[in-house]
Design a protein around this motif. Structure first.
Motif, PDB file in Angstrom:
ATOM      1  N   ILE A  48       0.778  -1.321   0.034  1.00 56.95           N
ATOM      2  CA  ILE A  48       0.021  -0.072   0.192  1.00 56.95           C
ATOM      3  C   ILE A  48       0.719   1.293   0.117  1.00 56.95           C
ATOM      4  N   PRO A  49       1.652   1.388   0.907  1.00 62.11           N
ATOM      5  CA  PRO A  49       2.732   2.532   0.671  1.00 62.11           C
ATOM      6  C   PRO A  49       3.324   3.050  -0.667  1.00 62.11           C
ATOM      7  N   ALA A  50       3.490   1.926  -1.333  1.00 61.06           N
ATOM      8  CA  ALA A  50       4.287   2.171  -2.672  1.00 61.06           C
ATOM      9  C   ALA A  50       3.213   2.152  -3.862  1.00 61.06           C
ATOM     10  N   TYR A  51       1.910   1.313  -3.842  1.00 62.36           N
ATOM     11  CA  TYR A  51       1.333   1.373  -4.937  1.00 62.36           C
ATOM     12  C   TYR A  51      -0.072   1.841  -4.575  1.00 62.36           C
ATOM     13  N   GLY A  52      -0.300   2.223  -3.462  1.00 60.53           N
ATOM     14  CA  GLY A  52      -1.615   2.812  -2.930  1.00 60.53           C
ATOM     15  C   GLY A  52      -2.733   2.049  -3.158  1.00 60.53           C
ATOM     16  N   LEU A  53      -3.772   2.163  -3.847  1.00 60.30           N
ATOM     17  CA  LEU A  53      -5.136   1.521  -4.027  1.00 60.30           C
ATOM     18  C   LEU A  53      -4.875   0.228  -4.752  1.00 60.30           C
ATOM     19  N   VAL A  54      -4.007   0.327  -5.709  1.00 61.22           N
ATOM     20  CA  VAL A  54      -3.903  -0.847  -6.748  1.00 61.22           C
ATOM     21  C   VAL A  54      -2.922  -1.758  -5.678  1.00 61.22           C
ATOM     22  N   GLY A  55      -2.206  -1.508  -4.969  1.00 62.32           N
ATOM     23  CA  GLY A  55      -1.260  -2.135  -3.983  1.00 62.32           C
ATOM     24  C   GLY A  55      -2.401  -3.075  -2.969  1.00 62.32           C
ATOM     25  N   ALA A  56      -3.317  -2.213  -2.403  1.00 64.95           N
ATOM     26  CA  ALA A  56      -4.143  -2.815  -1.707  1.00 64.95           C
ATOM     27  C   ALA A  56      -5.154  -3.859  -2.304  1.00 64.95           C
ATOM     28  N   ALA A  57      -5.572  -3.813  -3.425  1.00 59.74           N
ATOM     29  CA  ALA A  57      -6.256  -4.660  -4.399  1.00 59.74           C
ATOM     30  C   ALA A  57      -5.283  -5.857  -4.598  1.00 59.74           C
ATOM     31  N   VAL A  58      -4.183  -5.668  -4.835  1.00 63.43           N
ATOM     32  CA  VAL A  58      -3.154  -6.932  -5.132  1.00 63.43           C
ATOM     33  C   VAL A  58      -2.955  -7.736  -3.926  1.00 63.43           C
ATOM     34  N   ALA A  59      -2.902  -6.965  -2.867  1.00 68.14           N
ATOM     35  CA  ALA A  59      -3.058  -7.822  -1.609  1.00 68.14           C
ATOM     36  C   ALA A  59      -4.079  -8.498  -1.133  1.00 68.14           C
ATOM     37  N   VAL A  60      -5.180  -8.044  -1.535  1.00 72.53           N
ATOM     38  CA  VAL A  60      -6.652  -8.604  -1.268  1.00 72.53           C
ATOM     39  C   VAL A  60      -6.749  -9.801  -2.316  1.00 72.53           C
ATOM     40  N   ALA A  61      -6.691  -9.484  -3.305  1.00 68.83           N
ATOM     41  CA  ALA A  61      -6.505 -10.835  -4.465  1.00 68.83           C
ATOM     42  C   ALA A  61      -5.726 -12.022  -4.144  1.00 68.83           C
ATOM     43  N   ILE A  62      -4.214 -11.665  -3.815  1.00 72.37           N
ATOM     44  CA  ILE A  62      -3.253 -12.699  -3.400  1.00 72.37           C
ATOM     45  C   ILE A  62      -3.910 -13.352  -2.225  1.00 72.37           C
ATOM     46  N   SER A  63      -4.315 -12.721  -1.365  1.00 69.73           N
ATOM     47  CA  SER A  63      -4.641 -13.294   0.152  1.00 69.73           C
ATOM     48  C   SER A  63      -5.812 -14.250  -0.104  1.00 69.73           C
ATOM     49  N   MET A  64      -6.715 -13.706  -0.955  1.00 67.36           N
ATOM     50  CA  MET A  64      -8.114 -14.594  -1.216  1.00 67.36           C
ATOM     51  C   MET A  64      -7.763 -15.852  -1.958  1.00 67.36           C
ATOM     52  N   VAL A  65      -6.909 -15.672  -2.915  1.00 65.76           N
ATOM     53  CA  VAL A  65      -6.489 -16.753  -3.713  1.00 65.76           C
ATOM     54  C   VAL A  65      -5.810 -17.900  -2.859  1.00 65.76           C
ATOM     55  N   ALA A  66      -4.710 -17.332  -2.263  1.00 66.11           N
ATOM     56  CA  ALA A  66      -3.962 -18.158  -1.215  1.00 66.11           C
ATOM     57  C   ALA A  66      -4.911 -18.951  -0.320  1.00 66.11           C
ATOM     58  N   ILE A  67      -5.840 -18.165   0.241  1.00 63.88           N
ATOM     59  CA  ILE A  67      -6.643 -19.045   1.328  1.00 63.88           C
ATOM     60  C   ILE A  67      -7.489 -19.974   0.447  1.00 63.88           C
ATOM     61  N   ASN A  68      -8.061 -19.757  -0.656  1.00 60.27           N
ATOM     62  CA  ASN A  68      -8.898 -20.771  -1.462  1.00 60.27           C
ATOM     63  C   ASN A  68      -8.023 -21.963  -1.875  1.00 60.27           C
ATOM     64  N   VAL A  69      -7.001 -21.533  -2.501  1.00 59.74           N
ATOM     65  CA  VAL A  69      -6.023 -22.621  -2.967  1.00 59.74           C
ATOM     66  C   VAL A  69      -5.694 -23.585  -1.659  1.00 59.74           C
ATOM     67  N   ALA A  70      -5.353 -22.938  -0.648  1.00 63.32           N
ATOM     68  CA  ALA A  70      -5.031 -23.660   0.598  1.00 63.32           C
ATOM     69  C   ALA A  70      -6.031 -24.605   0.990  1.00 63.32           C
ATOM     70  N   MET A  71      -7.224 -24.116   1.070  1.00 68.17           N
ATOM     71  CA  MET A  71      -8.323 -24.834   1.450  1.00 68.17           C
ATOM     72  C   MET A  71      -8.708 -25.935   0.332  1.00 68.17           C
ATOM     73  N   SER A  72      -8.611 -25.697  -0.974  1.00 70.04           N
ATOM     74  CA  SER A  72      -8.858 -26.850  -1.943  1.00 70.04           C
ATOM     75  C   SER A  72      -7.729 -27.721  -1.700  1.00 70.04           C
ATOM     76  N   LEU A  73      -6.720 -27.603  -1.410  1.00 65.96           N
ATOM     77  CA  LEU A  73      -5.364 -28.610  -1.491  1.00 65.96           C
ATOM     78  C   LEU A  73      -6.007 -29.490   0.144  1.00 65.96           C
ATOM     79  N   MET A  74      -6.516 -28.802   0.941  1.00 63.11           N
ATOM     80  CA  MET A  74      -6.692 -29.602   2.178  1.00 63.11           C
ATOM     81  C   MET A  74      -8.181 -30.361   1.974  1.00 63.11           C
ATOM     82  N   VAL A  75      -9.097 -30.053   1.186  1.00 61.64           N
ATOM     83  CA  VAL A  75     -10.158 -30.904   0.895  1.00 61.64           C
ATOM     84  C   VAL A  75      -9.637 -31.869   0.063  1.00 61.64           C
ATOM     85  N   ARG A  76      -8.673 -31.875  -0.897  1.00 59.06           N
ATOM     86  CA  ARG A  76      -8.180 -33.041  -1.647  1.00 59.06           C
ATOM     87  C   ARG A  76      -7.282 -33.981  -0.820  1.00 59.06           C
ATOM     88  N   TYR A  77      -6.602 -33.507   0.108  1.00 56.87           N
ATOM     89  CA  TYR A  77      -5.822 -34.184   0.886  1.00 56.87           C
ATOM     90  C   TYR A  77      -6.578 -34.888   2.098  1.00 56.87           C
TER      91      TYR A  77
END
Length: 103
Positions: A63-92
């Protein structure tokens, strides 16, 4: 977005970044609900907590370097990481692939 005025056009990049995260989340399916209904609520809690920490760290970095775009990237990466991790756990843990198939 120009229908709503010039100020909304500047948010196009942010919406596209968030849309990418949401589309990937939709492709993983309702993995949190599957885990919860299978008695694996502790897994959901742990992954969600880790994702929250990831979001805070990414926000702190981006956020300090990229502002609102940085916040959007942070949210998107976190959302994807959470769902991918949960998908892997469902599979496992449950032995099946919850990810949508487009074939």
């Amino acid at each position: 977005l120009s229908l709503f005025g010039a100020k909304f056009v500047s948010g196009t990049a942010v919406l596209r970044i968030l849309l990418l995260g949401v589309v990937i989340n939709a492709a993983t399916g309702a993995v949190a609900e599957i885990l919860m209904m299978s008695g694996k609520g502790n897994v959901v809690r742990n992954i969600t907590s880790s994702g929250a920490v990831m979001l805070l760290l990414l926000g702190w970095l981006l956020i300090p370097a990229y502002g609102l775009v940085g916040a959007a990237v942070a949210v998107a990466i976190s959302m994807v990481a959470i769902n991918v991790a949960m998908s892997l756990m469902v599979r496992y843990l449950l032995g099946f692939n919850p990810v949508a198939s487009f074939s």
